[in-house]
Design a protein around this motif. Structure first.
Motif, PDB file in Angstrom:
ATOM      1  N   ARG A  19      34.192  58.094  28.331  1.00 51.68           N
ATOM      2  CA  ARG A  19      35.274  58.761  28.892  1.00 51.68           C
ATOM      3  C   ARG A  19      35.320  59.098  30.229  1.00 51.68           C
ATOM      4  NH1 ARG A  19      35.197  64.304  25.578  1.00 51.68           N
ATOM      5  NH2 ARG A  19      37.351  64.474  26.712  1.00 51.68           N
ATOM      6  N   VAL A  20      34.118  58.716  30.915  1.00 48.96           N
ATOM      7  CA  VAL A  20      34.218  58.737  32.622  1.00 48.96           C
ATOM      8  C   VAL A  20      33.554  57.615  32.999  1.00 48.96           C
ATOM      9  CG1 VAL A  20      33.313  60.056  34.419  1.00 48.96           C
ATOM     10  CG2 VAL A  20      33.529  61.336  32.265  1.00 48.96           C
ATOM     11  N   PHE A  21      34.306  56.799  33.673  1.00 51.62           N
ATOM     12  CA  PHE A  21      33.794  55.482  33.934  1.00 51.62           C
ATOM     13  C   PHE A  21      34.478  54.792  35.345  1.00 51.62           C
ATOM     14  CE2 PHE A  21      37.291  55.299  30.969  1.00 51.62           C
ATOM     15  CZ  PHE A  21      38.140  54.482  31.441  1.00 51.62           C
ATOM     16  N   ASP A  22      33.671  53.860  36.004  1.00 50.44           N
ATOM     17  CA  ASP A  22      34.225  53.417  37.179  1.00 50.44           C
ATOM     18  C   ASP A  22      35.314  52.415  36.826  1.00 50.44           C
ATOM     19  OD1 ASP A  22      32.314  54.779  38.744  1.00 50.44           O
ATOM     20  OD2 ASP A  22      30.846  53.571  38.254  1.00 50.44           O
ATOM     21  N   SER A  23      36.140  52.247  38.021  1.00 43.86           N
ATOM     22  CA  SER A  23      37.252  51.117  37.867  1.00 43.86           C
ATOM     23  C   SER A  23      36.936  50.158  38.874  1.00 43.86           C
ATOM     24  CB  SER A  23      38.498  51.717  37.896  1.00 43.86           C
ATOM     25  OG  SER A  23      38.578  52.102  39.480  1.00 43.86           O
ATOM     26  N   PRO A  24      37.265  48.864  38.929  1.00 40.10           N
ATOM     27  CA  PRO A  24      37.535  48.121  40.058  1.00 40.10           C
ATOM     28  C   PRO A  24      38.183  48.684  41.133  1.00 40.10           C
ATOM     29  CG  PRO A  24      38.405  46.862  37.983  1.00 40.10           C
ATOM     30  CD  PRO A  24      38.084  48.359  37.618  1.00 40.10           C
ATOM     31  N   ILE A  25      38.022  48.176  42.218  1.00 38.79           N
ATOM     32  CA  ILE A  25      38.896  48.323  43.655  1.00 38.79           C
ATOM     33  C   ILE A  25      40.142  48.041  43.578  1.00 38.79           C
ATOM     34  CG2 ILE A  25      38.974  48.642  46.255  1.00 38.79           C
ATOM     35  CD1 ILE A  25      35.821  48.107  46.305  1.00 38.79           C
ATOM     36  N   ASN A  26      41.179  48.789  42.903  1.00 43.14           N
ATOM     37  CA  ASN A  26      42.657  48.150  42.438  1.00 43.14           C
ATOM     38  C   ASN A  26      43.393  49.242  41.812  1.00 43.14           C
ATOM     39  OD1 ASN A  26      44.586  47.152  41.217  1.00 43.14           O
ATOM     40  ND2 ASN A  26      43.712  45.250  40.334  1.00 43.14           N
ATOM     41  N   GLU A  27      43.785  50.125  42.889  1.00 44.77           N
ATOM     42  CA  GLU A  27      44.615  51.380  42.673  1.00 44.77           C
ATOM     43  C   GLU A  27      45.891  51.075  41.712  1.00 44.77           C
ATOM     44  OE1 GLU A  27      42.040  52.042  45.861  1.00 44.77           O
ATOM     45  OE2 GLU A  27      43.483  50.321  45.833  1.00 44.77           O
ATOM     46  N   SER A  28      46.656  49.854  42.017  1.00 45.98           N
ATOM     47  CA  SER A  28      47.526  49.573  41.042  1.00 45.98           C
ATOM     48  C   SER A  28      46.949  49.665  39.691  1.00 45.98           C
ATOM     49  CB  SER A  28      48.181  48.142  41.362  1.00 45.98           C
ATOM     50  OG  SER A  28      49.374  48.036  40.609  1.00 45.98           O
ATOM     51  N   TYR A  83      49.098  53.640  48.128  1.00 46.27           N
ATOM     52  CA  TYR A  83      50.281  52.773  48.431  1.00 46.27           C
ATOM     53  C   TYR A  83      50.500  51.653  47.226  1.00 46.27           C
ATOM     54  CZ  TYR A  83      50.648  55.691  52.465  1.00 46.27           C
ATOM     55  OH  TYR A  83      50.677  56.816  53.488  1.00 46.27           O
ATOM     56  N   PRO A  84      49.273  51.003  47.156  1.00 44.24           N
ATOM     57  CA  PRO A  84      49.192  50.031  45.955  1.00 44.24           C
ATOM     58  C   PRO A  84      49.562  50.364  44.817  1.00 44.24           C
ATOM     59  CG  PRO A  84      47.445  49.585  47.325  1.00 44.24           C
ATOM     60  CD  PRO A  84      47.918  51.053  47.686  1.00 44.24           C
ATOM     61  N   ALA A  85      49.492  51.490  44.423  1.00 48.82           N
ATOM     62  CA  ALA A  85      49.731  52.162  43.027  1.00 48.82           C
ATOM     63  C   ALA A  85      51.172  52.816  43.028  1.00 48.82           C
ATOM     64  CB  ALA A  85      48.698  53.384  42.733  1.00 48.82           C
ATOM     65  N   TYR A  86      51.862  52.796  44.249  1.00 50.23           N
ATOM     66  CA  TYR A  86      53.273  53.600  44.302  1.00 50.23           C
ATOM     67  C   TYR A  86      53.971  53.065  43.175  1.00 50.23           C
ATOM     68  CZ  TYR A  86      56.942  56.132  46.448  1.00 50.23           C
ATOM     69  OH  TYR A  86      58.003  56.866  46.901  1.00 50.23           O
ATOM     70  N   ASP A  87      54.071  51.691  42.990  1.00 49.29           N
ATOM     71  CA  ASP A  87      55.244  51.003  41.796  1.00 49.29           C
ATOM     72  C   ASP A  87      55.119  51.575  40.706  1.00 49.29           C
ATOM     73  OD1 ASP A  87      57.537  49.432  41.363  1.00 49.29           O
ATOM     74  OD2 ASP A  87      55.797  48.270  40.294  1.00 49.29           O
ATOM     75  N   GLN A  88      53.668  51.492  40.343  1.00 54.31           N
ATOM     76  CA  GLN A  88      53.171  52.282  38.919  1.00 54.31           C
ATOM     77  C   GLN A  88      53.567  53.480  38.845  1.00 54.31           C
ATOM     78  OE1 GLN A  88      52.109  50.685  36.385  1.00 54.31           O
ATOM     79  NE2 GLN A  88      52.264  48.518  37.627  1.00 54.31           N
ATOM     80  N   ILE A  89      53.377  54.282  39.821  1.00 51.68           N
ATOM     81  CA  ILE A  89      53.801  55.691  39.788  1.00 51.68           C
ATOM     82  C   ILE A  89      55.129  55.987  39.654  1.00 51.68           C
ATOM     83  CG2 ILE A  89      53.625  57.898  40.986  1.00 51.68           C
ATOM     84  CD1 ILE A  89      51.002  56.780  42.285  1.00 51.68           C
ATOM     85  N   VAL A  90      55.970  55.370  40.288  1.00 50.94           N
ATOM     86  CA  VAL A  90      57.297  55.448  40.633  1.00 50.94           C
ATOM     87  C   VAL A  90      58.408  54.919  39.438  1.00 50.94           C
ATOM     88  CG1 VAL A  90      59.437  55.375  42.165  1.00 50.94           C
ATOM     89  CG2 VAL A  90      57.315  55.836  43.104  1.00 50.94           C
ATOM     90  N   SER A 103      48.637  62.008  55.082  1.00 56.11           N
ATOM     91  CA  SER A 103      49.271  63.094  54.114  1.00 56.11           C
ATOM     92  C   SER A 103      50.746  62.361  53.725  1.00 56.11           C
ATOM     93  CB  SER A 103      49.418  64.266  54.872  1.00 56.11           C
ATOM     94  OG  SER A 103      48.210  64.715  55.587  1.00 56.11           O
ATOM     95  N   PRO A 104      50.584  61.555  52.758  1.00 57.14           N
ATOM     96  CA  PRO A 104      51.684  61.042  52.209  1.00 57.14           C
ATOM     97  C   PRO A 104      52.714  61.722  51.289  1.00 57.14           C
ATOM     98  CG  PRO A 104      49.978  60.172  51.059  1.00 57.14           C
ATOM     99  CD  PRO A 104      49.463  61.040  51.966  1.00 57.14           C
ATOM    100  N   GLU A 105      52.565  63.255  51.011  1.00 59.04           N
ATOM    101  CA  GLU A 105      52.976  63.910  49.768  1.00 59.04           C
ATOM    102  C   GLU A 105      54.557  63.846  49.919  1.00 59.04           C
ATOM    103  OE1 GLU A 105      52.633  66.785  53.616  1.00 59.04           O
ATOM    104  OE2 GLU A 105      51.436  65.336  52.417  1.00 59.04           O
ATOM    105  N   SER A 106      55.100  63.722  50.949  1.00 59.58           N
ATOM    106  CA  SER A 106      56.753  63.428  50.751  1.00 59.58           C
ATOM    107  C   SER A 106      57.099  62.428  50.086  1.00 59.58           C
ATOM    108  CB  SER A 106      57.287  63.649  52.309  1.00 59.58           C
ATOM    109  OG  SER A 106      57.051  62.522  53.055  1.00 59.58           O
ATOM    110  N   LEU A 107      56.443  61.281  50.063  1.00 54.53           N
ATOM    111  CA  LEU A 107      56.874  59.983  49.397  1.00 54.53           C
ATOM    112  C   LEU A 107      56.947  60.278  47.951  1.00 54.53           C
ATOM    113  CD1 LEU A 107      54.790  57.398  51.062  1.00 54.53           C
ATOM    114  CD2 LEU A 107      57.030  57.796  51.668  1.00 54.53           C
TER     115      LEU A 107
END
Length: 339
Positions: A52-61, A88-95, A132-136
């Protein structure tokens, strides 16, 4: 009630949620055995297991993409992006995925994912650890964007975010992790211990999303701000002897226009303040909304104080930040200005 730093309050929020709901999972870079670069997840893996609590690869997307899939199928992931600069690499997944999943599936699926990320400067982290990228994210329909300024709000808002059925980006001002800043130095003015907002209730509670907080009452001018700048604005008002009302937005989207409107209609003068770059910062949207809702109550034009329109200056970051002096001069100008 317990005295907590913001780090401890954030950790406690995840602990409370994981204890109440076995579907809550936490993962990201170094959040497991190490407990996170800022120690926000310390000891959670030992308590709840590496399932339930684990490490991920260095891959924000990948972190966010996997989290969206988990969320769509019933889990409640609370993922960490180690610094907001790495989001930013995860932005497409988020949006394109998280924010749109409810509408594109006609309500058949939701994405109850919370994305935690430390933001802002003040730790000499340079250009890639201080943005501080909150406006994006406030621009994105279907996405909630939050930024607490103290331990009490951080815990209550994070619990509310994890329990929310839609995606939330949860920005954590790293300058406030250990105490409120005085605005002049690269260290907290005091620890959260003994501070009223460092007294955090034990167990489960929530702070409503979309509701601002009056951080300082006043009648001469309204300061609309959030995050670290709440303390810079308060210090500026006190140092200049100006009766300023400081509104801590807490939630950028959804936005509490009622509290903003009430304050600006009372004072007739308004300063919008944030750490991020001025042009296209969230202050531009705030200024437009205040103009639309409060035009006939404004006695003088709205002013904005923000970071400079430059790439983040590592060696001169304390000249980049809005300082109490710069904010104080803007407040004085607003109070003295006539039309």
């Amino acid at each position: 009630m317990s005295d907590m730093s913001m780090i401890e309050a954030i950790r406690d929020a995840m602990d409370v949620c994981m204890g109440r709901d076995e579907n809550v999972v936490v993962f990201g870079e170094d959040v497991g055995y190490f407990g996170g670069v800022f120690r926000c997840t310390a000891d959670l893996q030992e308590k709840y297991s590496s399932q339930r609590v684990f490490d991920s690869p260095i891959n924000e997307s990948g972190i966010v993409g996997v989290g969206v899939g988990m969320a769509a199928y019933g889990l409640r992931p609370c993922v960490e992006v180690q610094f907001a600069d790495y989001i930013y690499p995860a932005y497409d997944q988020i949006v394109s995925e998280a924010a749109r999943l409810r509408s594109r599936s006609a309500g058949d699926f939701t994405a109850p994912i919370t994305i935690r990320t430390p933001c802002g400067g003040g730790i000499f982290g340079g250009q890639t650890h201080s943005q501080s990228p909150e406006s994006l994210f406030t621009h994105v329909a279907g996405l909630k964007t939050l930024m607490p300024s103290n331990p009490y709000d951080a815990k209550g808002m994070l619990i509310a975010a994890i329990e929310d059925n839609d995606p939330v980006v949860f920005f954590e001002p790293k300058r406030l992790y250990n105490g409120p800043f005085d605005g002049h130095h690269d260290r907290p003015a005091q620890s959260w211990k003994g501070h009223p907002l460092g007294a955090v209730p034990e167990g489960h509670y929530t702070v409503p999303l979309g509701k601002a907080r009056i951080a300082r009452e006043g009648a001469a001018v309204s300061v609309i701000t959030y995050g670290t700048m709440v303390y810079v604005a308060t210090q500026a008002a006190e140092e200049m002897g100006i009766d300023a009302e400081v509104i801590d937005l807490r939630s950028l989207n959804p936005l509490d226009m009622d509290t903003i409107r009430d304050s600006v209609q009372k004072t007739g003068r308004c300063l919008v303040l944030h750490e991020a770059t001025l042009t296209s910062g969230f202050g531009a949207e705030l200024s437009a909304k205040i103009q639309e809702h409060c035009f006939y109550h404004l006695e003088v034009p709205i002013k904005r104080v923000a970071g400079w329109d430059t790439p983040y200056p590592h060696a001169q970051e304390w000249h980049y930040f809005p300082s109490p002096k710069r904010v104080g001069l803007a407040l004085q100008s607003l109070v003295e200005e006539t039309v």
